[in-house]
Design a protein around this motif. Structure first.
Motif, short mmCIF file in Angstrom:
data_model
loop_
_atom_site.label_atom_id
_atom_site.label_comp_id
_atom_site.label_asym_id
_atom_site.label_seq_id
_atom_site.Cartn_x
_atom_site.Cartn_y
_atom_site.Cartn_z
N LEU A 4 0.83 -1.20 0.00
CA LEU A 4 0.00 0.00 0.00
C LEU A 4 0.87 1.25 0.00
O LEU A 4 0.54 2.25 -0.65
N TYR A 5 1.98 1.20 0.70
CA TYR A 5 2.89 2.36 0.77
C TYR A 5 3.50 2.63 -0.61
O TYR A 5 3.56 3.77 -1.06
N VAL A 6 3.93 1.58 -1.27
CA VAL A 6 4.61 1.73 -2.56
C VAL A 6 3.62 1.95 -3.70
O VAL A 6 3.85 2.79 -4.58
N ASN A 7 2.50 1.22 -3.69
CA ASN A 7 1.58 1.22 -4.83
C ASN A 7 0.31 2.05 -4.62
O ASN A 7 -0.46 2.20 -5.54
N GLY A 8 0.08 2.53 -3.41
CA GLY A 8 -1.14 3.28 -3.15
C GLY A 8 -2.31 2.37 -2.83
O GLY A 8 -2.14 1.16 -2.63
N LYS A 9 -3.51 2.96 -2.78
CA LYS A 9 -4.69 2.19 -2.38
C LYS A 9 -4.88 0.98 -3.27
O LYS A 9 -4.47 0.97 -4.43
N LEU A 38 -3.55 1.09 11.24
CA LEU A 38 -2.50 1.34 10.26
C LEU A 38 -3.06 1.41 8.84
O LEU A 38 -2.43 2.01 7.96
N ILE A 39 -4.20 0.78 8.61
CA ILE A 39 -4.88 0.90 7.32
C ILE A 39 -6.36 1.15 7.57
O ILE A 39 -6.89 0.89 8.65
N GLY A 40 -7.01 1.67 6.54
CA GLY A 40 -8.44 1.90 6.58
C GLY A 40 -9.01 1.71 5.18
O GLY A 40 -8.33 1.18 4.30
N HIS A 41 -10.24 2.14 4.99
CA HIS A 41 -10.88 2.04 3.68
C HIS A 41 -11.03 3.42 3.07
O HIS A 41 -11.38 4.38 3.76
N CYS A 42 -10.78 3.51 1.78
CA CYS A 42 -11.05 4.72 1.03
C CYS A 42 -12.57 4.90 0.98
O CYS A 42 -13.27 3.96 0.59
N THR A 44 -14.57 6.45 -0.98
CA THR A 44 -15.23 6.43 -2.30
C THR A 44 -15.11 5.09 -3.01
O THR A 44 -16.02 4.69 -3.71
N THR A 45 -14.00 4.38 -2.80
CA THR A 45 -13.79 3.13 -3.55
C THR A 45 -13.81 1.89 -2.68
O THR A 45 -13.84 0.78 -3.21
N GLU A 46 -13.73 2.06 -1.37
CA GLU A 46 -13.64 0.93 -0.43
C GLU A 46 -12.32 0.17 -0.55
O GLU A 46 -12.18 -0.93 -0.03
N ASP A 47 -11.35 0.72 -1.27
CA ASP A 47 -10.02 0.12 -1.34
C ASP A 47 -9.34 0.27 0.02
O ASP A 47 -9.69 1.14 0.81
N ASN A 48 -8.37 -0.58 0.27
CA ASN A 48 -7.54 -0.45 1.47
C ASN A 48 -6.53 0.67 1.25
O ASN A 48 -5.93 0.76 0.18
N VAL A 49 -6.37 1.52 2.26
CA VAL A 49 -5.41 2.62 2.19
C VAL A 49 -4.68 2.71 3.53
O VAL A 49 -5.20 2.33 4.57
N LEU A 50 -3.46 3.23 3.47
CA LEU A 50 -2.72 3.47 4.71
C LEU A 50 -3.30 4.69 5.41
O LEU A 50 -3.65 5.68 4.77
N THR A 51 -3.35 4.62 6.71
CA THR A 51 -3.69 5.80 7.51
C THR A 51 -2.41 6.60 7.69
O THR A 51 -1.32 6.17 7.29
N GLU A 52 -2.51 7.78 8.29
CA GLU A 52 -1.31 8.56 8.58
C GLU A 52 -0.36 7.76 9.47
O GLU A 52 0.86 7.77 9.27
N LYS A 53 -0.94 7.06 10.44
CA LYS A 53 -0.13 6.22 11.34
C LYS A 53 0.57 5.12 10.56
O LYS A 53 1.74 4.81 10.79
N GLY A 54 -0.13 4.53 9.59
CA GLY A 54 0.47 3.48 8.75
C GLY A 54 1.58 4.01 7.88
O GLY A 54 2.61 3.36 7.70
N GLU A 55 1.37 5.20 7.30
CA GLU A 55 2.42 5.80 6.48
C GLU A 55 3.66 6.09 7.30
O GLU A 55 4.79 5.84 6.86
#
Length: 88
Positions: A4-9, A38-42, A44-55
């Motif tokens: 997720l960090y390298v490739n995004g949501k 550390l991760i959550g859901h976008c 609009t898309t429900e994709d997995n994304v890093l939170t600020e804490k995860g980043e």
């Protein structure tokens, strides 16, 4: 997290392809990482994304990996230099 960090949501199927995690374990891994916020859901898309804490966690991890690799490489260079000086 690193994917997720390298490739995004990313949705679950993309994460499976990029990480080669066993499909039966992916849900458990995501649940554990979400528990630690550390991760959550976008929204609009429900994709997995890093939170600020995860980043921040990924940045710290990668920084430590780079530092450790630099130390290992310095030791290897010193070893090669010793060998070269003995050969000469």
């Amino acid at each position: 997290m690193s994917s997720l960090y390298v490739n995004g949501k990313s949705d679950g199927s993309k994460l499976l392809k990029k990480t080669e995690i066993d499909q039966s374990k992916l849900g458990d891994y995501i649940a554990i990482i979400k528990e630690h916020e550390l991760i959550g859901h976008c929204p609009t898309t429900e994709d997995n994304v890093l939170t600020e804490k995860g980043e921040k966690a990924c940045q710290d991890i990668f920084k430590n990996v780079v530092i450790r690799k630099r130390i290992e490489l310095k030791k290897e260079i010193q070893s090669v230099e010793r060998i070269c000086s003995q050969v000469q």
